[in-house]
Structure formats: C-alpha cells, structure tokens
Design a protein around this motif. Structure first.
Motif, PDB file in Angstrom:
ATOM      1  N   LYS A 196       0.837  -1.202   0.000  1.00  0.00           N
ATOM      2  CA  LYS A 196       0.000   0.000   0.000  1.00  0.00           C
ATOM      3  C   LYS A 196       0.871   1.250   0.000  1.00  0.00           C
ATOM      4  O   LYS A 196       0.619   2.206  -0.748  1.00  0.00           O
ATOM      5  N   GLN A 197       1.921   1.235   0.815  1.00  0.00           N
ATOM      6  CA  GLN A 197       2.807   2.401   0.878  1.00  0.00           C
ATOM      7  C   GLN A 197       3.531   2.602  -0.446  1.00  0.00           C
ATOM      8  O   GLN A 197       3.725   3.734  -0.892  1.00  0.00           O
ATOM      9  N   LEU A 198       3.929   1.511  -1.090  1.00  0.00           N
ATOM     10  CA  LEU A 198       4.579   1.634  -2.396  1.00  0.00           C
ATOM     11  C   LEU A 198       3.646   2.263  -3.425  1.00  0.00           C
ATOM     12  O   LEU A 198       4.052   3.154  -4.180  1.00  0.00           O
ATOM     13  N   PHE A 199       2.392   1.815  -3.469  1.00  0.00           N
ATOM     14  CA  PHE A 199       1.435   2.367  -4.429  1.00  0.00           C
ATOM     15  C   PHE A 199       1.103   3.817  -4.107  1.00  0.00           C
ATOM     16  O   PHE A 199       0.849   4.605  -5.005  1.00  0.00           O
ATOM     17  N   GLU A 200       1.079   4.161  -2.839  1.00  0.00           N
ATOM     18  CA  GLU A 200       0.799   5.560  -2.483  1.00  0.00           C
ATOM     19  C   GLU A 200       1.950   6.474  -2.866  1.00  0.00           C
ATOM     20  O   GLU A 200       1.743   7.621  -3.233  1.00  0.00           O
ATOM     21  N   ILE A 204       1.153  -4.107 -16.550  1.00  0.00           N
ATOM     22  CA  ILE A 204       0.726  -4.097 -17.952  1.00  0.00           C
ATOM     23  C   ILE A 204       1.920  -3.773 -18.845  1.00  0.00           C
ATOM     24  O   ILE A 204       2.115  -4.398 -19.894  1.00  0.00           O
ATOM     25  N   GLN A 205       2.738  -2.815 -18.441  1.00  0.00           N
ATOM     26  CA  GLN A 205       3.932  -2.461 -19.214  1.00  0.00           C
ATOM     27  C   GLN A 205       4.904  -3.635 -19.274  1.00  0.00           C
ATOM     28  O   GLN A 205       5.515  -3.900 -20.309  1.00  0.00           O
ATOM     29  N   PHE A 206       5.034  -4.368 -18.173  1.00  0.00           N
ATOM     30  CA  PHE A 206       5.921  -5.520 -18.138  1.00  0.00           C
ATOM     31  C   PHE A 206       5.458  -6.581 -19.132  1.00  0.00           C
ATOM     32  O   PHE A 206       6.267  -7.161 -19.865  1.00  0.00           O
ATOM     33  N   LEU A 207       4.158  -6.838 -19.170  1.00  0.00           N
ATOM     34  CA  LEU A 207       3.637  -7.834 -20.107  1.00  0.00           C
ATOM     35  C   LEU A 207       3.794  -7.384 -21.552  1.00  0.00           C
ATOM     36  O   LEU A 207       4.067  -8.201 -22.437  1.00  0.00           O
ATOM     37  N   GLU A 208       3.613  -6.086 -21.796  1.00  0.00           N
ATOM     38  CA  GLU A 208       3.759  -5.581 -23.165  1.00  0.00           C
ATOM     39  C   GLU A 208       5.205  -5.680 -23.630  1.00  0.00           C
ATOM     40  O   GLU A 208       5.476  -6.006 -24.775  1.00  0.00           O
ATOM     41  N   GLU A 209       6.147  -5.410 -22.701  1.00  0.00           N
ATOM     42  CA  GLU A 209       7.560  -5.514 -23.067  1.00  0.00           C
ATOM     43  C   GLU A 209       7.954  -6.961 -23.318  1.00  0.00           C
ATOM     44  O   GLU A 209       8.792  -7.247 -24.166  1.00  0.00           O
ATOM     45  N   ALA A 210       7.367  -7.891 -22.594  1.00  0.00           N
ATOM     46  CA  ALA A 210       7.684  -9.308 -22.761  1.00  0.00           C
ATOM     47  C   ALA A 210       7.017  -9.895 -24.005  1.00  0.00           C
ATOM     48  O   ALA A 210       7.290 -11.022 -24.380  1.00  0.00           O
ATOM     49  N   GLY A 211       6.145  -9.154 -24.624  1.00  0.00           N
ATOM     50  CA  GLY A 211       5.508  -9.613 -25.850  1.00  0.00           C
ATOM     51  C   GLY A 211       4.118 -10.154 -25.607  1.00  0.00           C
ATOM     52  O   GLY A 211       3.435 -10.523 -26.537  1.00  0.00           O
ATOM     53  N   ASN A 212       3.687 -10.246 -24.368  1.00  0.00           N
ATOM     54  CA  ASN A 212       2.350 -10.673 -23.993  1.00  0.00           C
ATOM     55  C   ASN A 212       1.995 -12.003 -24.656  1.00  0.00           C
ATOM     56  O   ASN A 212       0.935 -12.168 -25.246  1.00  0.00           O
ATOM     57  N   ASN A 213       2.925 -12.940 -24.621  1.00  0.00           N
ATOM     58  CA  ASN A 213       2.737 -14.248 -25.240  1.00  0.00           C
ATOM     59  C   ASN A 213       2.279 -15.250 -24.185  1.00  0.00           C
ATOM     60  O   ASN A 213       3.078 -15.997 -23.626  1.00  0.00           O
ATOM     61  N   VAL A 214       1.007 -15.268 -23.911  1.00  0.00           N
ATOM     62  CA  VAL A 214       0.445 -16.237 -22.984  1.00  0.00           C
ATOM     63  C   VAL A 214      -0.297 -17.268 -23.813  1.00  0.00           C
ATOM     64  O   VAL A 214      -1.227 -16.941 -24.536  1.00  0.00           O
ATOM     65  N   LEU A 235       3.234   2.457 -10.455  1.00  0.00           N
ATOM     66  CA  LEU A 235       3.117   1.030 -10.168  1.00  0.00           C
ATOM     67  C   LEU A 235       1.740   0.490 -10.564  1.00  0.00           C
ATOM     68  O   LEU A 235       1.581  -0.714 -10.718  1.00  0.00           O
ATOM     69  N   ASP A 236       0.770   1.400 -10.715  1.00  0.00           N
ATOM     70  CA  ASP A 236      -0.570   0.964 -11.118  1.00  0.00           C
ATOM     71  C   ASP A 236      -0.549   0.271 -12.481  1.00  0.00           C
ATOM     72  O   ASP A 236      -1.269  -0.697 -12.706  1.00  0.00           O
ATOM     73  N   THR A 237       0.258   0.759 -13.373  1.00  0.00           N
ATOM     74  CA  THR A 237       0.297   0.230 -14.746  1.00  0.00           C
ATOM     75  C   THR A 237       1.584  -0.535 -15.038  1.00  0.00           C
ATOM     76  O   THR A 237       1.809  -0.937 -16.172  1.00  0.00           O
ATOM     77  N   SER A 238       2.422  -0.733 -14.048  1.00  0.00           N
ATOM     78  CA  SER A 238       3.716  -1.367 -14.297  1.00  0.00           C
ATOM     79  C   SER A 238       3.572  -2.823 -14.744  1.00  0.00           C
ATOM     80  O   SER A 238       4.362  -3.293 -15.566  1.00  0.00           O
TER      81      SER A 238
END
Length: 146
Positions: free
Chosen positions: A88-92, A102-112, A97-100
């Motif tokens: 909670k403190q990190l997000f505040e 999603i960005q991580f998955l997009e950078e990885a290519g979102n290959n699920v 971090l709210d969208t991090s």
C-alpha cells in the motif's frame, strides 16, 4: 491493719492510673501513626499541581523521549534490513506502479499460451452425480454408504 489496707489501696489506685496513662499514650501513638500514614497516602495521591509552565516542560521532555525512541527504532530497522515498505505504501508513493504490470507484459511480448485441448474432453474425468448413484436416497441419509 487499717493502715496497710489504706497503703495497698493507694498503691493499687496509683498503679491503675499508671496503666491507664500507658494505655492512653499507646492509643494516642497509634492514632498519630494512623494520621501520619493517612497524610502520606494523601500526599502520594495529591501529586504535583499542573500549571501551564509545568505542562509545557513535561510535554517538551515527553516529545523528546518519543523522538529518541523513534530514532532508535528506525536505526534498529535499518540495521536489521526491515525498512521495507508495504504494498500500500509503495502504491501511495509511486503511482506508476498501477500500470507497471501491464507495461511488463507488453515488453515481454504478452505471449500467454493456453492449451485448450486440456479442457475439451470433460467426459474422461469420471465426475459422479448424486442422481447417477443407485444407492442414493435423499430421505434416508444412511442409505448412501461408501
């Protein structure tokens, strides 16, 4: 004989007076001790009268003590490596971090990839329904034995 009686009577009266004086002195000493104990008790509960100056002095000392305790606690946490923030403190602190994720998955290519063939043959799982059991009787709970 009369004279001896008179002397003995006088001595008895004097002794009775002395005994009475000793008793009264002991009672007075006892009462005095009780009064002193009561005064000490009152003094103990009376305490220091609170004035603005006394309160401000106490408050300054109290705040300094609390600050010192907090500093010691912070130093101990830093030395122990426990100075980690909660989620909670990190997000505040960091709204990125709210969208991090999603960005991580997009950078990885979102290959699920999902293997759908695992879910198509549900008949092979041998799931039993209560209706299929010939021994099942909802009225008699003991009829269904396993």
């Amino acid at each position: 004989m009369v004279m001896i009686f008179t002397l003995v009577s006088a001595v008895q009266e004097k002794l009775n007076e002395i005994v009475d004086q000793i008793k009264t002195r002991r009672e007075e000493e006892k009462k005095q001790k009780e009064r002193e104990a009561e005064e000490e008790e009152k003094q103990r509960f009376h305490g220091t009268p609170v004035t603005i100056e006394n309160f401000l002095n106490w408050k300054a000392k109290f705040d300094a003590e609390l600050l010192e305790i907090k500093r010691k606690k912070m130093k101990e946490e830093e030395q122990a490596g426990k100075n980690k923030l909660s989620g909670k403190q990190l997000f505040e602190m960091d709204h990125n971090l709210d969208t991090s994720d999603i960005q991580f998955l997009e950078e990885a290519g979102n290959n699920v990839e999902v293997d759908e063939s695992l879910f198509q043959e549900m008949d092979d799982l041998e799931l039993e329904d209560e209706e299929d059991d010939p021994d099942y009787n909802p009225v008699n709970l003991d009829s269904d034995t396993y």
